[in-house]
Design an enzyme around this catalytic site. Structure first.
Site, PDB file in Angstrom:
ATOM      1  N   ASP A   1     -25.167 -51.994 -67.646  1.00  0.00           N
ATOM      2  CA  ASP A   1     -26.090 -50.173 -68.478  1.00  0.00           C
ATOM      3  C   ASP A   1     -25.874 -49.145 -67.286  1.00  0.00           C
ATOM      4  O   ASP A   1     -26.087 -49.466 -66.229  1.00  0.00           O
ATOM      5  CB  ASP A   1     -27.172 -51.115 -68.253  1.00  0.00           C
ATOM      6  CG  ASP A   1     -27.738 -51.969 -69.985  1.00  0.00           C
ATOM      7  OD1 ASP A   1     -26.605 -51.557 -70.744  1.00  0.00           O
ATOM      8  OD2 ASP A   1     -28.597 -52.202 -70.068  1.00  0.00           O
TER       9      ASP A   1
ATOM     10  N   TYR B   1     -27.691 -61.812 -61.040  1.00  0.00           N
ATOM     11  CA  TYR B   1     -28.860 -60.589 -60.931  1.00  0.00           C
ATOM     12  C   TYR B   1     -30.315 -60.615 -60.693  1.00  0.00           C
ATOM     13  O   TYR B   1     -31.104 -61.174 -60.177  1.00  0.00           O
ATOM     14  CB  TYR B   1     -29.464 -60.075 -62.794  1.00  0.00           C
ATOM     15  CG  TYR B   1     -28.346 -59.785 -62.615  1.00  0.00           C
ATOM     16  CD1 TYR B   1     -27.871 -58.104 -62.969  1.00  0.00           C
ATOM     17  CD2 TYR B   1     -27.453 -60.676 -63.722  1.00  0.00           C
ATOM     18  CE1 TYR B   1     -26.482 -58.223 -63.953  1.00  0.00           C
ATOM     19  CE2 TYR B   1     -25.924 -60.444 -64.783  1.00  0.00           C
ATOM     20  CZ  TYR B   1     -25.966 -59.287 -64.971  1.00  0.00           C
ATOM     21  OH  TYR B   1     -24.536 -58.561 -65.382  1.00  0.00           O
TER      22      TYR B   1
END
Lengths: 253, 253
Positions: free
Chosen positions: A51, A110
């Site tokens: 994103d 992540y």
């Protein structure tokens, strides 16, 4: 000739990773520089779709060229001279023809960096500063509920629901002074999944919602998407593992 | 009532610390917010004068008010709500009337963060990335030449030459992966002194100039100012030690 590169970039400078018309993205910036270096139209394959605002310390891409061989070391050097310093080529190597930065990734890790009490203005742009205080043990325990094989449809974007089972290898919560580091490792993730996972675990740990927010979605009894999405700014793609041997072995057979 | 505050701020957002007409500085921003809180004209005394671009993780200020007592905790909370998050109040306390954030500092520790090979785009704005490679042992050894009592006139700004002897308590060079941390501790520094010190040590360690750049200035045989000034962006005022007891004891006598 198929080149693989590991890169790092600062999310705030890009409109995400995927090419978008008239916007600066990681893919478009790399394609522009590579096209000028090779003097042919280069298409870059990106390993993950991140994103807008999400940073990466390890992001894989690959691209093919038809022209004469350029040494990977040399290419890395030239590209780093041409690119702004908020995006860096960390590694460049030749790979087998069928290697694909997206499909040959074995795992992705992540990292969410959470600063509990804003005291370091030098790191504000790479941290998430949640408004409410939260209990670290609850945060760790509920985050562990994600581990294993589950359908994450209700932790993903609305468009992607397909009932597919995804595997979360592990979630770690580490406290370092004023910081909480939240890490998740898995093979693949839906769009917004990591942000929904950490956001929901935080809401529970802050006492603002119940543990059913997670469990009822994972067992499918609640078929609404969670709405606790952590902001993009604290999210970093930290590590991607690749299987370079698969395609090399295929090539030898 | 005399308030002391420890603050942290990101250098890139300010035109230095000292008040300047029509420019955003640390002093002017604090005065503006404090004046609005106390509804009287507040003058802030700053503990150090930092160049434009230099950051601080620990920066002392003090200011006096004539009006009714406001609890330091409450003041810290309100100020942090009013200030942007690139400047944070870390501590607020009452001090003796004659306490001065500048003159009561016992020591200051400055940190230079050097990234030898740019690989982390998330930290580029708080690091110095020197162009040339340098030898870490030479960097450490020549930096140690600064330790002790010396006249630093030729490592300071042109206007400040006054033959005063300043004391450097210590210099440390620490290697952490890709990063080199250079720290110096002393009571007071001339303008540009830290930037000239680290810049000159680096030039020697990179083999670009001789050790005489330091020694001949420190013993006064060379009366020209060095010209190797490291950039402001990698410099951080990391720690300031204060003598709170001095003025409190004076008050009791």
């Amino acid at each position: 000739m198929n080149y693989f590169m590991r890169i790092a970039f600062r999310g705030r400078d890009f409109n995400g990773t995927q090419k978008l018309k008239d916007k600066i993205t990681v893919q478009s910036m790399l394609e522009e520089k590579l096209t000028s270096i090779f003097d042919e139209n280069i298409k870059v394959k990106i390993g993950s779709r991140l994103d807008k605002g999400v940073s990466a310390l390890d992001f894989g891409v690959n691209f093919k060229t038809s022209i004469e061989k350029v040494k990977p070391n040399k290419l890395q050097y030239v590209l780093n001279r041409l690119l702004p310093n908020f995006i860096r080529i960390k590694e460049c190597r030749e790979v087998a023809d069928d290697f694909n930065a997206r499909y040959d990734a074995i795992s992705k890790t992540y990292l969410y960096v959470i600063e509990r009490k804003v005291e370091n203005p030098l790191l504000i742009e790479v941290c998430w500063h949640p408004i409410f205080d939260f209990d670290i043990e609850t945060f760790r325990n509920v985050s562990k509920l994600y581990v294993g094989n589950h359908c994450f449809d209700f932790f993903g974007s609305e468009e992607e629901k397909d009932g597919k089972i995804l595997s979360i290898e592990d979630v770690w919560v580490e406290e370092k002074g004023n910081y909480v580091l939240w890490r998740v490792k898995g093979r693949s993730f839906l769009r917004y999944q990591v942000r929904f996972m950490v956001g929901t675990a935080y809401e529970i740990a802050a006492g603002r919602t119940s543990i059913a927010e997670i469990t009822s979605r994972l067992d499918g009894t609640n078929k609404t998407t969670v709405h606790h999405k952590a902001p993009a700014s604290g999210l970093i793609l930290e590590k991607v593992e690749y299987d370079f041997e698969r395609s090399e072995n295929l090539a030898k057979e």
